[in-house]
Design a protein around this motif. Structure first.
Motif, PDB file in Angstrom:
ATOM      1  N   MET A 319      -3.730  46.747  14.398  1.00  0.00           N
ATOM      2  CA  MET A 319      -4.796  46.177  13.516  1.00  0.00           C
ATOM      3  C   MET A 319      -3.950  45.383  12.224  1.00  0.00           C
ATOM      4  O   MET A 319      -4.276  44.515  11.915  1.00  0.00           O
ATOM      5  CB  MET A 319      -5.861  47.096  13.113  1.00  0.00           C
ATOM      6  N   ARG A 320      -2.925  46.112  11.840  1.00  0.00           N
ATOM      7  CA  ARG A 320      -2.422  46.081  10.449  1.00  0.00           C
ATOM      8  C   ARG A 320      -1.459  44.781  10.799  1.00  0.00           C
ATOM      9  O   ARG A 320      -0.925  44.289   9.684  1.00  0.00           O
ATOM     10  CB  ARG A 320      -1.495  46.968  10.026  1.00  0.00           C
ATOM     11  N   TRP A 321      -1.114  44.412  11.867  1.00  0.00           N
ATOM     12  CA  TRP A 321      -0.383  42.956  12.283  1.00  0.00           C
ATOM     13  C   TRP A 321      -1.435  42.142  12.948  1.00  0.00           C
ATOM     14  O   TRP A 321      -0.676  41.105  13.482  1.00  0.00           O
ATOM     15  CB  TRP A 321       0.672  43.555  13.288  1.00  0.00           C
ATOM     16  N   LEU A 322      -2.444  42.077  12.606  1.00  0.00           N
ATOM     17  CA  LEU A 322      -3.540  40.961  12.896  1.00  0.00           C
ATOM     18  C   LEU A 322      -2.958  39.801  12.602  1.00  0.00           C
ATOM     19  O   LEU A 322      -3.156  38.809  13.581  1.00  0.00           O
ATOM     20  CB  LEU A 322      -4.694  41.520  12.361  1.00  0.00           C
ATOM     21  N   ILE A 323      -2.714  39.636  11.465  1.00  0.00           N
ATOM     22  CA  ILE A 323      -2.426  38.001  10.904  1.00  0.00           C
ATOM     23  C   ILE A 323      -1.133  37.465  11.657  1.00  0.00           C
ATOM     24  O   ILE A 323      -0.972  36.352  11.993  1.00  0.00           O
ATOM     25  CB  ILE A 323      -2.181  38.170   9.565  1.00  0.00           C
ATOM     26  N   ALA A 324      -0.003  38.551  11.664  1.00  0.00           N
ATOM     27  CA  ALA A 324       1.102  38.035  12.573  1.00  0.00           C
ATOM     28  C   ALA A 324       0.642  37.912  13.973  1.00  0.00           C
ATOM     29  O   ALA A 324       1.442  36.937  14.499  1.00  0.00           O
ATOM     30  CB  ALA A 324       2.041  39.213  12.288  1.00  0.00           C
TER      31      ALA A 324
END
Length: 453
Positions: A319-324
């Motif tokens: 989830m913390r890499w959602l934007i990427a």
């Protein structure tokens, strides 16, 4: 000095242990062989070829040359399915060398002759070269001679079903010889029937498949002899067997069912029962539609199953890499769109190239047949020289059912303007046979198609 000797022994032992650990044992090789055979059956030709080539090397290292031969046999089968005679010829060279090194091994001799038989059949179908046909038949019979020297355990271990060896010789006599040698067909068909009944290691499914093919050819023999009622009863029995196989393995016998329907169409057309002929023609059409639909659905289900497997293997902790991830998806989407467009263009290009190659191959085949006819029948060479190959290509392209080599030979004689009586004299058959051949050729074209003969 003793210390040096001990060191040498330790190093040598370690090297032997390493080599032993790196070399697959017999059970591992057999599992890899089963995987390669399954890959070939699934149609993954490139992967199958790589697996068999690697296995051939590993079996050679293990001095198991029968398995090396079996790997070459499977590679040749791959080339045969692609009609790659050059690849088959290269494999034959390896198999010939293997046979020379092991002249007393029946299994290696059987593999070599079986592949050479298939190679010459492919050559005959491409060129109409009569010596190639005769060589194929000779190789097939010699392969059977070696096969008959094997025990049932050896046949079972090598997964050899002699039924198909006998049947292939019988059906080759039926397809490739005119006039057909009925006695020889009956003899090898009887051998196939006996093997199908007596061999203890055949499964019920294998016996049923063998019975279907044997009785199908038997029905054709009855039809040739004018025993129409017997032929009809025999093919109804074949359809009943096909129903039995279908209950055990649905959609496994769509091809055999289609061939049985085509036989019924020809039988009823020959006997003037037009209503029944039309009924079986509709069944034949529906069967083909179902066959292609089934193959398409199977492919879709395989894609879906693969997708589900991949989906289960993925984890959801990013989830913390959602934007990427979203950015990456956008990039991938753009790349996929570009690749799809290029793939469509490539597909159109390949289709055009394939169509052109097919036309060239058909042109070459027809030219070769004309030349063969001129060599065989120089008395009508001038008439055959005037055959319009372009017209012949156009006619072949409109056929609804594949034209055999024999069909094309007769068709070219008709196009050359030869009369049925003249053709009968050339081929040393009765004039009535020529009219029958012409009728059968016409039935392979759409109703009303303007054939020039």
């Amino acid at each position: 000095m003793q210390h040096v000797s001990m060191t040498y022994i330790l190093v040598w032992s370690a090297l032997v242990a390493c080599l032993t650990a790196c070399t697959p044992d017999a059970e591992q090789l057999e599992r890899q062989l089963e995987k390669a055979e399954a890959t070939l059956s699934a149609g993954n030709t490139a992967d199958a070829e790589r697996l068999f080539l690697k296995l051939a090397e590993q079996y050679a290292q293990a001095n198991n040359y029968e398995r090396v031969s079996l790997c070459y046999y499977n590679i040749a089968t791959l080339y045969m399915n692609q009609r790659d005679t050059i690849g088959m010829q290269q494999t034959l060279h390896k198999m010939y060398a293997l046979r020379q090194n092991h002249p007393d091994n029946n299994a290696i001799a059987y593999d070599y002759l079986s592949v050479r038989q298939t190679y010459h059949v492919c050559l005959f179908e491409e060129t109409g070269d009569t010596p190639a046909r005769d060589q194929a038949m000779n190789d097939g019979k010699r392969a059977i001679a070696y096969l008959e020297q094997m025990t049932n355990d050896e046949l079972c271990q090598r997964k050899v079903n002699p039924v198909w060896n006998y049947y292939n010789v019988a059906v080759s006599y039926d397809l490739y010889y005119d006039p057909r040698p009925t006695d020889s067909i009956v003899r090898y068909l009887d051998k196939a029937r006996q093997a199908n009944t007596k061999l203890p290691f055949l499964t019920q499914s294998e016996r049923l498949q063998g019975t279907i093919s044997i009785r199908d050819l038997q029905a054709w023999l009855y039809l040739y002899d004018g025993l129409y009622d017997t032929a009809e009863a025999e093919m109804h029995a074949v359809l009943a067997l096909i129903d039995t196989v279908e209950t055990m393995s649905p959609n496994a016998i769509l091809t055999e069912r289609g061939e049985a329907y085509a036989f019924m169409v020809e039988l009823y057309e020959t006997t003037g029962q037009i209503d029944k002929a039309l009924h079986y023609q509709q069944l034949y059409t529906d069967n083909n539609r179902e066959r292609f639909s089934t193959e398409k659905n199977r492919a879709l289900h395989e894609v879906e199953a693969q997708y589900n497997i991949e989906k289960k293997d993925r984890t959801i902790n990013e989830m913390r890499w959602l934007i990427a991830g979203l950015i990456l998806i956008m990039i991938l989407g753009t790349l996929i769109a570009i690749l799809r467009r290029r793939n469509r263009e490539q597909t159109r290009y390949e289709a055009a190239v394939d169509a052109d190659m097919e036309r060239q191959a058909q042109h070459t085949t027809l030219m070769t047949i004309v030349q063969g006819l001129q060599n065989d029948f120089p008395a009508v060479g001038e008439q055959l020289q005037k055959v319009d190959i372009t017209l012949a290509e156009a006619i072949v392209s409109h056929a609804e059912k594949p034209l055999t080599l024999v069909d094309k030979r007769y068709m070219l004689c008709f196009i050359a303007g030869l009369k049925p009586t003249e053709i009968a004299t050339l081929f040393n058959v009765e004039p009535a046979s020529i009219y029958t051949v012409r009728y059968r050729i016409k039935k392979k074209f759409p109703n009303g198609y303007p054939l020039p003969f």
